[in-house]
Motif scaffolding. Structure first.
Motif, PDB file in Angstrom:
ATOM      1  N   ARG A  97       0.860  -1.185   0.000  1.00 60.59           N
ATOM      2  CA  ARG A  97       0.000   0.000   0.000  1.00 60.59           C
ATOM      3  C   ARG A  97       0.893   1.231   0.000  1.00 60.59           C
ATOM      4  O   ARG A  97       1.685   1.429   0.924  1.00 60.59           O
ATOM      5  CB  ARG A  97      -0.888   0.032   1.249  1.00 60.59           C
ATOM      6  N   ALA A  98       0.784   2.031  -1.031  1.00 58.40           N
ATOM      7  CA  ALA A  98       1.607   3.239  -1.129  1.00 58.40           C
ATOM      8  C   ALA A  98       0.907   4.226  -2.052  1.00 58.40           C
ATOM      9  O   ALA A  98       0.213   3.819  -2.985  1.00 58.40           O
ATOM     10  CB  ALA A  98       2.994   2.901  -1.674  1.00 58.40           C
ATOM     11  N   PRO A  99       1.090   5.519  -1.821  1.00 60.42           N
ATOM     12  CA  PRO A  99       0.454   6.511  -2.689  1.00 60.42           C
ATOM     13  C   PRO A  99       1.014   6.521  -4.105  1.00 60.42           C
ATOM     14  O   PRO A  99       0.335   6.935  -5.036  1.00 60.42           O
ATOM     15  CB  PRO A  99       0.722   7.837  -1.969  1.00 60.42           C
ATOM     16  N   ALA A 145      11.493  -3.209  -9.530  1.00 58.36           N
ATOM     17  CA  ALA A 145      12.540  -3.290  -8.515  1.00 58.36           C
ATOM     18  C   ALA A 145      11.970  -3.732  -7.179  1.00 58.36           C
ATOM     19  O   ALA A 145      12.604  -4.496  -6.434  1.00 58.36           O
ATOM     20  CB  ALA A 145      13.227  -1.933  -8.362  1.00 58.36           C
ATOM     21  N   LEU A 146      10.773  -3.280  -6.867  1.00 54.29           N
ATOM     22  CA  LEU A 146      10.123  -3.677  -5.622  1.00 54.29           C
ATOM     23  C   LEU A 146       9.847  -5.180  -5.616  1.00 54.29           C
ATOM     24  O   LEU A 146      10.122  -5.870  -4.626  1.00 54.29           O
ATOM     25  CB  LEU A 146       8.821  -2.901  -5.448  1.00 54.29           C
ATOM     26  N   CYS A 147       9.327  -5.692  -6.713  1.00 50.02           N
ATOM     27  CA  CYS A 147       9.060  -7.133  -6.813  1.00 50.02           C
ATOM     28  C   CYS A 147      10.345  -7.942  -6.660  1.00 50.02           C
ATOM     29  O   CYS A 147      10.367  -8.962  -5.961  1.00 50.02           O
ATOM     30  CB  CYS A 147       8.416  -7.457  -8.163  1.00 50.02           C
ATOM     31  N   ARG A 148      11.408  -7.474  -7.300  1.00 51.02           N
ATOM     32  CA  ARG A 148      12.680  -8.197  -7.199  1.00 51.02           C
ATOM     33  C   ARG A 148      13.198  -8.175  -5.764  1.00 51.02           C
ATOM     34  O   ARG A 148      13.747  -9.177  -5.278  1.00 51.02           O
ATOM     35  CB  ARG A 148      13.703  -7.576  -8.147  1.00 51.02           C
ATOM     36  N   ALA A 149      13.045  -7.038  -5.074  1.00 53.38           N
ATOM     37  CA  ALA A 149      13.520  -6.932  -3.698  1.00 53.38           C
ATOM     38  C   ALA A 149      12.761  -7.883  -2.783  1.00 53.38           C
ATOM     39  O   ALA A 149      13.356  -8.550  -1.921  1.00 53.38           O
ATOM     40  CB  ALA A 149      13.365  -5.497  -3.204  1.00 53.38           C
ATOM     41  N   ALA A 194       5.272   2.571   2.708  1.00 52.72           N
ATOM     42  CA  ALA A 194       5.274   3.629   1.696  1.00 52.72           C
ATOM     43  C   ALA A 194       6.585   4.410   1.719  1.00 52.72           C
ATOM     44  O   ALA A 194       7.113   4.796   0.673  1.00 52.72           O
ATOM     45  CB  ALA A 194       4.094   4.569   1.932  1.00 52.72           C
ATOM     46  N   ALA A 195       7.135   4.610   2.912  1.00 49.21           N
ATOM     47  CA  ALA A 195       8.382   5.381   3.036  1.00 49.21           C
ATOM     48  C   ALA A 195       9.555   4.656   2.393  1.00 49.21           C
ATOM     49  O   ALA A 195      10.381   5.279   1.718  1.00 49.21           O
ATOM     50  CB  ALA A 195       8.677   5.654   4.508  1.00 49.21           C
ATOM     51  N   THR A 196       9.636   3.339   2.599  1.00 49.25           N
ATOM     52  CA  THR A 196      10.758   2.600   2.011  1.00 49.25           C
ATOM     53  C   THR A 196      10.626   2.511   0.495  1.00 49.25           C
ATOM     54  O   THR A 196      11.629   2.521  -0.223  1.00 49.25           O
ATOM     55  CB  THR A 196      10.863   1.187   2.610  1.00 49.25           C
ATOM     56  N   ALA A 231      11.729   5.848  -0.878  1.00 50.36           N
ATOM     57  CA  ALA A 231      13.182   5.996  -0.778  1.00 50.36           C
ATOM     58  C   ALA A 231      13.926   5.030  -1.684  1.00 50.36           C
ATOM     59  O   ALA A 231      15.143   5.161  -1.859  1.00 50.36           O
ATOM     60  CB  ALA A 231      13.618   5.784   0.675  1.00 50.36           C
ATOM     61  N   GLY A 232      13.222   4.071  -2.251  1.00 47.63           N
ATOM     62  CA  GLY A 232      13.897   3.065  -3.064  1.00 47.63           C
ATOM     63  C   GLY A 232      14.837   2.202  -2.250  1.00 47.63           C
ATOM     64  O   GLY A 232      15.886   1.766  -2.747  1.00 47.63           O
ATOM     65  N   ASP A 233      14.453   1.935  -1.009  1.00 48.20           N
ATOM     66  CA  ASP A 233      15.298   1.140  -0.106  1.00 48.20           C
ATOM     67  C   ASP A 233      15.073  -0.344  -0.363  1.00 48.20           C
ATOM     68  O   ASP A 233      14.524  -1.072   0.459  1.00 48.20           O
ATOM     69  CB  ASP A 233      14.971   1.489   1.350  1.00 48.20           C
ATOM     70  N   TRP A 234      15.534  -0.809  -1.518  1.00 43.07           N
ATOM     71  CA  TRP A 234      15.286  -2.198  -1.908  1.00 43.07           C
ATOM     72  C   TRP A 234      16.053  -3.167  -1.013  1.00 43.07           C
ATOM     73  O   TRP A 234      15.542  -4.245  -0.681  1.00 43.07           O
ATOM     74  CB  TRP A 234      15.657  -2.395  -3.374  1.00 43.07           C
TER      75      TRP A 234
END
Length: 215
Positions: free
Chosen positions: A16-18, A25-29, A187-189, A192-195
């Motif tokens: 859940r994110a705006p 990249a999120l899926c890979r992480a 949402a914050a991570t 930030a792209g904190d994969w």
């Protein structure tokens, strides 16, 4: 496929994110941390594009590839839009027979939200691949253990308020898999792209869930 992934990983990620600028990249992480089932929710604006971008980036022939689905599917229009975008599974917060019918007709597995025994029975009758117990924080893991008495063959996936510290409780109570929400991917991570951080938290979460099966 969905149940196979949940049986192997024992976890599903609810995102859940705006905004999600790099869904691939999120899926890979998440997959690197052991969570391959990724549920993008309709609370994210333009989630259909996010789903489509994620699906396009997935190598369907790779057994370690993420399985992309849609969550917070609250009506037929959302179900149809998610499937058109390429969602491989649907998840509802509550019992919705119209969504179930759309998914069945499309051959897409779905998890229906339920809380009471009557809702569980109806979800099973509708053909749910598994029943999502929501909101799980209201009832606690002991409630799932009680549900397993009359429903020993039903697959349950609790959702809401789960984290690495309590995931094992739900697994010991008989859950098929547990839902990783903001404790793993917030949402914050994402912004930030904190994969790397997401991968580490996903790994911690799945370790807790899988560890409960061998303890």
């Amino acid at each position: 496929m969905l149940i196979d992934v949940l049986t192997a990983d024992r976890a599903i990620a609810v995102v859940r994110a705006p905004r999600i600028d790099d869904p691939a990249a999120l899926c890979r992480a998440l997959a690197a941390g052991g969570i391959r089932a990724v549920e993008y929710t309709f609370t994210t604006p333009g989630v259909e594009e996010v789903i489509a971008a994620s699906v396009a980036a997935v190598d369907a022939g790779d057994p370690a590839a993420p399985l992309v689905g849609a969550g917070t599917v609250t009506d037929v229009a959302k179900a149809e839009a998610a499937i058109a975008a390429g969602a491989r599974f649907l998840v509802t917060p509550g019992l919705h027979e119209g969504v179930a019918a759309v998914a069945r007709d499309a051959g897409v597995p779905f998890l229906l939200g339920a809380l009471t025994p009557s809702e569980v029975m109806r979800a099973v009758e509708c053909g749910a691949a598994a029943v999502k117990i929501f909101p799980s924080t209201v009832v606690g893991a002991g409630y799932l253990k009680d549900l397993r008495g009359p429903f020993p063959d039903t697959l349950f996936v609790p959702s809401g308020g789960l984290h690495a510290g309590n995931a094992a409780d739900w697994m010991r109570a008989g859950a098929l898999a547990v839902t990783a929400g903001s404790s793993v991917v917030s949402a914050a991570t994402i912004e930030a792209g904190d994969w790397t951080g997401i991968t580490e938290r996903a790994r911690e979460f799945t370790a807790a869930a899988l560890g409960a099966l061998t303890a």
